[in-house]
Design an enzyme around this catalytic site. Structure first.
Site, mmCIF file in Angstrom:
data_model
loop_
_atom_site.group_PDB
_atom_site.id
_atom_site.type_symbol
_atom_site.label_atom_id
_atom_site.label_comp_id
_atom_site.label_asym_id
_atom_site.label_seq_id
_atom_site.Cartn_x
_atom_site.Cartn_y
_atom_site.Cartn_z
ATOM 1 N N GLU A 1 29.764 -11.675 2.669
ATOM 2 C CA GLU A 1 29.907 -12.682 3.676
ATOM 3 C C GLU A 1 29.158 -12.604 4.996
ATOM 4 O O GLU A 1 29.098 -13.506 5.792
ATOM 5 C CB GLU A 1 31.560 -12.653 3.860
ATOM 6 C CG GLU A 1 32.336 -12.977 2.888
ATOM 7 C CD GLU A 1 34.077 -12.872 3.210
ATOM 8 O OE1 GLU A 1 34.360 -13.032 4.325
ATOM 9 O OE2 GLU A 1 34.675 -12.450 2.308
ATOM 10 N N ASP B 1 32.734 7.490 4.244
ATOM 11 C CA ASP B 1 33.116 8.608 4.005
ATOM 12 C C ASP B 1 33.687 9.211 2.889
ATOM 13 O O ASP B 1 34.493 8.382 2.219
ATOM 14 C CB ASP B 1 34.206 9.199 5.215
ATOM 15 C CG ASP B 1 34.409 10.829 5.386
ATOM 16 O OD1 ASP B 1 33.480 11.289 5.755
ATOM 17 O OD2 ASP B 1 35.387 11.107 5.165
HETATM 18 C C1 NOJ Z 1 32.701 14.195 5.226
HETATM 19 C C2 NOJ Z 1 32.399 14.067 6.827
HETATM 20 O O1 NOJ Z 1 30.965 14.129 6.955
HETATM 21 C C3 NOJ Z 1 32.927 15.506 7.392
HETATM 22 O O2 NOJ Z 1 32.426 15.495 8.665
HETATM 23 C C4 NOJ Z 1 34.518 15.193 7.334
HETATM 24 O O3 NOJ Z 1 35.125 16.498 7.681
HETATM 25 C C5 NOJ Z 1 34.996 15.104 5.737
HETATM 26 N N1 NOJ Z 1 34.084 13.885 5.071
HETATM 27 C C6 NOJ Z 1 36.378 14.605 5.759
HETATM 28 O O4 NOJ Z 1 36.455 13.310 6.548
#
Ligand code: NOJ
Length: 528
Positions: A249, A207
């Site tokens: 790994e 993310d």
């Molecule tokens: C990107 C994610 O896809 C989204 O849903 C989220 O709100 C933000 N990152 C923060 O984690």
């Protein structure tokens, strides 16, 4: 770099996989409490196997107060009780694998929940403060935030505590940013990766992958534009080299959420000792326009080629307007800044285009992501104002509709209560939702679901070779994949298009006209 030839059991499966995104909360509700869960996913594994997908990417399923749909993680090593247990997740991973489906989990390294033990200890004044970005404020009494950074969800990126200090959060206040200069932060994430690889996951989605590193001076945005104080900083590559060593790994793979307009900077994340893949947001946000799509495809392939990474093709996800809605509007691109309530939409038009776009993306070289409900042609839903949960809505002062419209619980069975989702859904399903139900579509040869099933089944016809454009009239995209003779033609022009020479029509997104021509907003797969 040569293109290996992956098959489903090959270590290179991810180079050409079809990956289905599961937003667990809204997928299927196994225990009838209105929230989707792992029991629901396990019950639907046969559906996913029939669809023919190679892997499932699960949005965060960990313990979370759900202030941002689970992207506020309180404990990476446990499953949120609303979704199930760790033992169930292990079963799910194993059962899916038996059906030939791999699992990708979602790791959120930029921030944690304010309920995470580290942040609670930090609030209690412990040395854990070092794991975050705490600073005194500016102004005579520290009443102003330490710098001018804005939260991605609107408002300042800083929140003040009763003791007077401020902490940084690039997203909601309940999502404090971690300090990636601290070795414990790095160590912890490598341990989390091991934890999930040990449980049999095949991949990890990262993310906000380009936001972790901050300029330690935390300068004002205006002073620190080049390099940016928190986007795409060079230090990050060292972090991902460390992650890659862990993944190697286990034979695990990464897909990074990397939103960067600069294609050369983007490709750096995909060097052979860093991430395997990253989402293609240029394609996802591209308007329905032949020239712009062709440019997006060419740029994508050109930027990936030097690093030997496969492209990914994405039409939507849990953050953006659903495809059939976006393509049914005047502005067919996607931009967070222009989302608005009440945008006029022609769903029949959008659906026709989304069908063609499905065939386009599934014929391109690389991996394809399908967001749950995309295979059902679900539109973006209007959520009653008092039911919107997405922090993007409230933090925009109510201007931005937020992202809940693409997160509505799925319709499975037309004649069952709540369209077969389970209990009373946590987000309301709009009127007519049952008409999209999977059971109804499974029995309809012309449905979106049937199109996706057929396309995923026939997709191997395109092989693994490079793309070669064919001559085509303006507004028409036509290409083959070398060494296969399989051809994809998409007509975005007003006039019907003559098909190139072929021996067989493999699949089309809509009927050809009486003279065998391809109508507007239609795609076809041909065998030459
Ligand atoms: C990107 C994610 O896809 C989204 O849903 C989220 O709100 C933000 N990152 C923060 O984690």
């Amino acid at each position: 770099m040569g293109q290996p030839t992956p098959d489903r059991n090959h270590a290179d499966w991810w180079r050409s996989a079809v990956i289905y995104q599961v937003y667990v909360r809204s997928f299927a509700d196994g225990d009838g409490d209105g929230t989707g869960d792992l029991a629901g996913v396990r019950a639907k594994l046969p559906y996913l196997a029939d669809l023919g997908v190679d892997a499932l990417w699960f949005n965060p399923w960990y313990l979370s107060p759900m202030k941002d749909g689970g992207y506020d993680v309180a404990d990476y090593r446990s499953i949120d009780p609303a979704f199930g247990t760790l033992a169930e997740a292990e079963k799910l991973i194993a059962e899916a694998r038996e059906l030939g489906i791999r699992t990708i989990v979602d790791i959120v390294p930029n921030h944690v929940s304010d309920q995470h033990p580290w942040f609670r200890a930090a609030l209690a004044g412990g040395p854990e403060r070092e794991l975050f970005h705490f600073r005194p404020g500016r102004g005579a009494h520290g009443e102003l935030p330490p710098n001018d950074w804005r939260s991605e969800f609107g408002g300042p990126a800083w929140t003040r505590l009763p003791d007077g200090d401020w902490y940084l959060h690039l997203f909601a206040p309940e999502q404090p940013d971690l300090n990636w200069d601290h070795p414990a932060v790095r160590q912890e994430h490598e341990d989390i990766l091991r934890f999930w690889f040990e449980r049999g996951v095949a991949g990890v989605r990262i993310d906000s992958a380009a936001l972790l590193a901050k300029d330690p001076r935390l300068p004002d945005f205006t002073e620190g534009r080049d390099p940016h104080p928190y986007v795409d900083r060079d230090e990050l590559h060292d972090v991902y080299r460390g992650w890659r060593a862990v993944a190697d790994e286990y034979g695990g793979v990464f897909v990074g959420e990397v939103w960067l307009p600069d294609t050369e900077r983007f490709a750096r994340y995909l060097r052979p000792d860093e991430l395997h893949t990253a989402f293609n947001f240029s394609f996802m946000t591209c308007p329905w326009d032949a020239q712009r799509l062709r440019t997006s495809i060419d740029d994508t392939l050109a930027e990936h080629a030097p690093v030997g990474a496969p492209a990914t093709w994405v039409l939507c996800n849990h953050d953006v307007t659903r495809t059939v809605t976006r393509y049914g509007r005047t502005d067919t691109g996607f931009d967070f800044a222009t989302k608005a309530f009440g945008t006029p939409t022609d769903l029949a038009l959008g659906t026709r285009r989304a069908r063609a776009a499905a065939l386009l993306s599934l014929a391109l070289p690389g991996a394809v992501y399908v967001y749950q409900g995309e295979e059902l042609g679900l539109p973006e839903a209007d959520i009653p104002l008092d039911r919107i949960e997405d922090p993007m809505h409230a933090r925009s002062g109510g201007v931005d509709p937020g992202r809940d419209g693409c997160r509505v619980p799925l319709p499975w069975t037309a004649d069952a209560p709540h369209a077969g989702f389970g209990g009373e859904p946590w987000l309301p399903q709009p009127a007519g939702w049952a008409s999209y139900a999977a059971d109804r579509q499974a029995a309809d040869p012309d449905s979106m679901l049937t199109l996706y099933r057929e396309a995923i089944r026939l997709r191997p016809a395109f092989g693994h070779g490079p793309l070669a454009w064919l001559p085509a009239p303006e507004g028409v995209l036509a290409f083959t994949r070398e060494r296969t003779g399989a051809t994809c033609v998409v007509n975005l022009a007003d006039a019907p298009a003559e098909l190139p020479a072929h021996t067989r029509v493999l699949l089309s997104s809509g009927p050809l006209d009486a003279r065998g021509r391809l109508p507007k907003d239609t795609a076809v797969w041909l065998r030459a």
